[in-house]
Scaffold this active site. Structure first.
Site, mmCIF file in Angstrom:
data_model
loop_
_atom_site.group_PDB
_atom_site.id
_atom_site.type_symbol
_atom_site.label_atom_id
_atom_site.label_comp_id
_atom_site.label_asym_id
_atom_site.label_seq_id
_atom_site.Cartn_x
_atom_site.Cartn_y
_atom_site.Cartn_z
ATOM 1 N N GLU A 139 0.852 -1.184 0.000
ATOM 2 C CA GLU A 139 0.000 0.000 0.000
ATOM 3 C C GLU A 139 0.892 1.239 0.000
ATOM 4 O O GLU A 139 1.840 1.273 0.773
ATOM 5 C CB GLU A 139 -0.911 0.028 1.239
ATOM 6 N N MET A 281 0.523 -2.969 8.624
ATOM 7 C CA MET A 281 -0.203 -3.071 7.362
ATOM 8 C C MET A 281 -1.134 -4.274 7.405
ATOM 9 O O MET A 281 -0.738 -5.372 7.765
ATOM 10 C CB MET A 281 0.812 -3.186 6.217
ATOM 11 N N GLU A 282 -2.369 -4.050 6.975
ATOM 12 C CA GLU A 282 -3.453 -5.011 7.179
ATOM 13 C C GLU A 282 -3.570 -6.064 6.089
ATOM 14 O O GLU A 282 -4.672 -6.580 5.855
ATOM 15 C CB GLU A 282 -4.778 -4.249 7.285
ATOM 16 N N HIS A 315 -6.628 -2.117 15.242
ATOM 17 C CA HIS A 315 -6.863 -1.358 13.997
ATOM 18 C C HIS A 315 -6.677 -2.257 12.776
ATOM 19 O O HIS A 315 -7.542 -2.326 11.902
ATOM 20 C CB HIS A 315 -5.896 -0.167 13.952
ATOM 21 N N GLU A 316 -5.556 -2.957 12.727
ATOM 22 C CA GLU A 316 -5.276 -3.792 11.550
ATOM 23 C C GLU A 316 -6.280 -4.939 11.472
ATOM 24 O O GLU A 316 -6.722 -5.317 10.395
ATOM 25 C CB GLU A 316 -3.841 -4.324 11.575
ATOM 26 N N HIS A 319 -9.540 -3.798 10.014
ATOM 27 C CA HIS A 319 -9.470 -3.598 8.564
ATOM 28 C C HIS A 319 -9.942 -4.829 7.790
ATOM 29 O O HIS A 319 -10.295 -4.710 6.619
ATOM 30 C CB HIS A 319 -8.028 -3.302 8.135
ATOM 31 N N GLU A 338 -9.732 4.228 6.294
ATOM 32 C CA GLU A 338 -8.928 4.677 7.438
ATOM 33 C C GLU A 338 -9.747 5.446 8.471
ATOM 34 O O GLU A 338 -9.617 5.215 9.662
ATOM 35 C CB GLU A 338 -7.719 5.484 6.969
HETATM 36 ZN ZN LIG Z 1 -5.384 1.617 8.689
#
Ligand SMILES: [Zn+2]
Length: 922
Positions: A139, A281-282, A315-316, A319, A338
């Site tokens: 990303e 990073m997800e 958070h990840e 996602h 986001e």
């Molecule tokens: Zn994020």
């Protein structure tokens, strides 16, 4: 260029790839890729990537004979086949960033072989080496550095990935999805094949190959499916994964409970890497994390790091639905995933910790840094209209303001209806790449609420400003609030309609909250809408016009308004509070955020009074104001204890935040122009005065809390203990301002006795910042001891670097320069650069802005050095200089010169070019 203007300050021949991309130019892709088979052969230097793509024309594409234009960057093309036929050089068109194929059938199989050199990839985008381990970051546009591809989020494909590498050096080979095969080759190499059944865009692709240890646990979903949870780390870090696992399990439970979302693969993997430009990073099923966001052990990480790990892991994980299952159509929609996911993780963290303090932390970041961004040259709406380099738009505006916009919708709809809206959004768009508009439509359809005016939040940049005035009609007992909204018009955004702003308010008297009813609404399109005869203690005013007036009845005397409770909208609010009003709110308000905000406003009034010369902090009136504040703070500290033990009914974490004075970045944001020397003097005087006045109670509080925490024994990363440590250590940092030998000894004692990093680093920081000569020796001794103890722990060394970079004492810059040349530093590791250079330039503002401009020179030189190696990092470090226009001379000129110096350097990357160009020209 972004705005079509030519620039005299930055000439375009010095830059690469500086063309802007516009949202209005979006077109659906002409081709789709149904499946993607990748075969990685990881060699010692060169790696070979073979891809087999099932491509077909997109039925919705309007150009029937379109060429297929694939993205590619820094690739060595070996061969191209279409349906088994090799293409000659003349059959395709290749330039620096695209591979173009024409005269194509409606559907075909495309095979491309490329070579790449991950060891030389210091940009840390695409496939690269981090400390001998292969890993990826795709990303936003990193996949094109792996192979030629339609590298855009609206092209979603099913990926199968085979990785072959040396078995002894790279025993662990990972990619997205589930493992479907493995084997050994006769030459000492082995292979593993992965298949991800869920369609995804290339930016969610991940690969890891390394010698890693595994920490494993599991989670059973609400429907009874067992999911394996695996964290891969270096052997030495195996004991630091427990907190991440627990956080992941908590996040999985929370998302089932609050959003009804279950995990969908049999396996959830996290890999920790030391060289990483982001937090984490997800990637689908295979999250890649910066070590700083996954590793946590009491002896090496502080409470803040524990909370960061909890928040980032969640958070990840979140996602997986808000980002992966439903993804973004294009990068202008970045806030779709986001903003929503930051809102989700903020609610999760609030449920796990002190909700008030979580809110205060988020608002502090927003008010100090996002507001500055939104009034500066990089200002953009949460859904931008254009960009030169998308990496520059991973901003606080997209993330934090984006989350605030979701939060306002949540407030407007109510939790239950918001959940109906999110269910509809996920059901309607599962497996699709969609837009912010699709999200708002789902909320509208589920609630029946018209969000037409609300949409302005997506389209317009800048922070709305609310001017609030009040009046009191004694004869009728009517209290009136009049609110005027305005928003500084940013270039290109034009004069706009007013925003829809939900404003939570309450009214207070000496007895606390008052009951009131809203009897009249003046100047509204719908005069009856908010007339509410029922008595209540709180209301949400729906501000939707430039000027609106509300009338309140049921009050015996003129109240003090508590405005913007819980920070119900991302706005600036001005109301002419007296110091007495603010003390009343600080004492009596029931909204923790509002109490904290009152303390900040009180301090700001004193700082402003001093800087303007109206009321000096050391004048008799200034001293009286500090004395009154001191009495309230003293009462807060004392009332928390029952028989010498802190009573957890009182939120110690909130009181710690109330004690903390506004940070430099927030104070700077309140002034225009900024005279940093005057601000520094005012902040110093104020903190000294508060410390002197409260010395006895701070010392008593410190000692009581120290005793209580010692009695608890082993370190626990629990909210209650974190709160006590936070309060204790803020007491210590104040006490150090009094700077006598008794206090210095206390700090040194804490440093040597600490059984956890929170206490150890807080004591070290207190000693390093202490002005007394007694402390100076202790500080030297402690710094050396700390390094001796932790030199093998990279993340702890980073804390050590930051503590020194943030030293308030003069000479910090020469220390930073010394450290840059020490063995503790590595100028290719983003975490180390952020710790030392970022620490000094973004967090040590009084020193960074010193009158001789030496701080700016250091930053300019570092940006120029990093520009070709890691342009993302270079561009992010630049942020402090973008504010140059707001400062007085000499800072203003010196910052401008530093920007010019960067602009004149050779081969500016698009990342740095865009920020420098906008800063100099806007
Ligand atoms: Zn994020």
């Amino acid at each position: 260029m972004a705005d079509g203007k030519t620039s005299s300050a930055v000439s375009s021949d010095k830059s690469v790839a500086t063309k802007a991309t516009y949202l209005k130019d979006y077109r659906a892709p002409d081709f789709l890729i149904d499946s993607t088979q990748l075969d990685f052969d990881l060699g010692r230097n060169i790696s070979r990537v073979s891809s087999v793509l099932s491509v077909r024309k997109n039925p919705v594409s309007d150009s029937a004979d379109a060429s297929l234009v694939l993205n590619g960057e820094d690739l060595n093309l070996i061969s191209i086949d279409i349906d088994g036929r090799s293409l000659a050089d003349t059959d395709y068109c290749l330039d620096g960033s695209t591979l173009q194929l024409s005269n194509l059938p409606d559907a075909f199989e495309l095979c491309i072989v490329t070579q790449i050199d991950p060891a030389k990839n210091l940009k840390l985008e695409g496939l690269y080496l981090s400390d001998g381990m292969y890993c990826t970051q795709c990303e936003a546009e990193g996949f094109r550095r792996i192979t030629y591809y339609l590298d855009r989020p609206d092209v979603m494909s099913v990926f199968t990935t085979k990785i072959t590498a040396d078995a002894s050096r790279y025993p662990v080979l990972l990619s997205n999805g589930n493992e479907v095969g493995r084997g050994r080759l006769t030459d000492g190499r082995h292979w593993v094949e992965w298949h991800d059944p869920f369609k995804k865009p290339a930016y969610l692709f991940a690969l890891v190959a390394g010698d890693l240890e595994l920490v494993e646990d599991s989670f059973t979903t609400q429907s009874g499916r067992k999911v394996a949870l695996r964290i891969y780390v270096e052997e030495k870090d195996v004991d630091k994964c427990g907190h991440a696992i627990q956080s992941l399990q908590a996040a999985m439970t929370w998302d089932e409970k609050v959003y009804g979302r279950e995990y969908d693969l049999d396996l959830y993997m996290i890999v920790a890497v030391d060289f990483f430009n982001m937090g984490a990073m997800e990637n689908k099923g295979l999250n890649i994390f910066n070590t700083s966001c996954v590793l946590a052990h009491p002896s090496t990480q502080s409470d803040i790091a524990f909370q960061r790990v909890e928040g980032v892991v969640a958070h990840e994980y979140f996602h997986n639905w808000s980002g992966n299952r439903v993804t973004c159509r294009d990068w202008f929609q970045l806030s779709l995933k986001e903003g929503f996911t930051v809102f989700r993780d903020a609610c999760f963290s609030a449920d796990m910790n002190s909700a008030t303090v979580k809110r205060i932390e988020d608002v502090s970041l927003l008010r100090s840094a996002q507001f500055a961004e939104d009034s500066g040259p990089m200002s953009h709406p949460i859904r931008p209209e254009s960009y030169i380099e998308i990496s520059n738009f991973y901003t606080l505006t997209i993330y934090e303001k984006g989350a605030e916009v979701i939060r306002m919708m949540h407030q407007l709809l109510g939790a239950e209806t918001f959940r109906l809206g999110s269910d509809l959004y996920f059901d309607r768009h599962d497996g699709q790449a969609v837009t912010c508009e699709d999200f708002v439509c789902a909320m509208e359809d589920a609630s029946g609420i018209d969000l037409t005016q609300f949409r302005l939040w997506y389209a317009k940049s800048g922070t709305p400003n609310l001017e609030v005035a009040d009046s009191w009609d004694k004869s009728n007992g009517i209290y009136t609030l009049t609110i005027n909204q305005s928003c500084r018009s940013m270039p290109g955004s034009g004069e706009s309609e007013p925003f829809f702003i939900p404003l939570r308010v309450a009214l207070l008297s000496d007895q606390g909250l008052e009951h009131f009813s809203i009897v009249g609404l003046v100047g509204s399109r719908d005069k009856n809408k908010e007339t509410n005869k029922e008595m209540s203690t709180e209301a949400v005013l729906e501000l939707c016009e430039r000027n609106q007036t509300w009338q309140f009845s049921g009050l015996k005397s003129k109240p003090v308004p508590s405005l913007l409770r819980g920070f119900s909208a991302p706005v600036k609010l001005n109301f002419d509070y007296s110091l007495t009003d603010l003390l009343l709110l600080l004492r009596e308000d029931t909204d923790g955020f509002a109490r904290w905000d009152a303390s900040q406003r009180y301090a700001m009034k004193l700082i402003e009074g001093h800087v303007s010369g109206r009321q000096l902090i050391d004048s008799s009136a200034g001293k009286a104001a500090i004395s009154e504040l001191g009495m309230v703070l003293e009462q807060l500290l004392q009332s928390g204890f029952d028989n010498g033990v802190w009573n957890h009914d009182y939120d110690a974490a909130l009181i710690a935040e109330i004690l903390r004075l506004p940070g430099y970045s927030y104070v700077i944001e309140q002034f225009d122009p900024v005279d940093i020397t005057a601000l520094h003097a005012a902040i110093e005087l104020l903190s000294q005065a508060v410390a002197k006045q409260l010395k006895d109670v701070l010392l008593a509080t410190y000692q009581r809390l120290q005793k209580q925490l010692s009695a608890l024994g082993a370190y626990r990363p629990q909210a209650e203990d974190i709160a006590l440590r936070s309060l204790k250590n803020i007491c210590l940092s104040y006490l150090m301002r009094v700077a006598d030998s008794q206090v210095a000894t206390l700090a040194y004692q804490q440093f040597t006795d600490a059984n956890n990093m929170t206490d150890q680093s807080a004591a070290l920081s207190a000693l390093v910042n202490c002005q007394s000569s007694v402390a100076e020796l202790m500080a030297m001794k402690s710094l050396n001891a700390f390094y001796q103890q932790w030199s093998h722990e990279s993340l702890v060394v980073n804390q050590w670097l930051t503590i020194q970079a943030c030293s308030e004492k003069s000479g910090a810059l020469s220390r930073v320069k010394e450290l840059m040349n020490s063995e503790a530093y590595d100028n290719t590791n983003p975490n180390k650069v952020r710790a030392l250079i970022g620490g000094y330039c973004a967090r040590n503002l009084s020193q960074f802005h010193s009158n001789d401009g030496s701080g700016y020179e250091l930053l300019a030189d570092e940006v120029i050095r990093l520009n070709p190696l890691n342009p993302q990092l270079a561009s992010r470090l630049l942020a402090p200089l973008t504010q140059w226009r707001r400062f007085v001379v000499p800072q203003k000129t010196l910052m401008q010169n530093a920007l010019l110096k960067i602009s004149h350097s050779e081969n500016l990357s698009a990342d740095v070019y865009e920020v420098v160009l906008k800063s100099l020209n806007t």
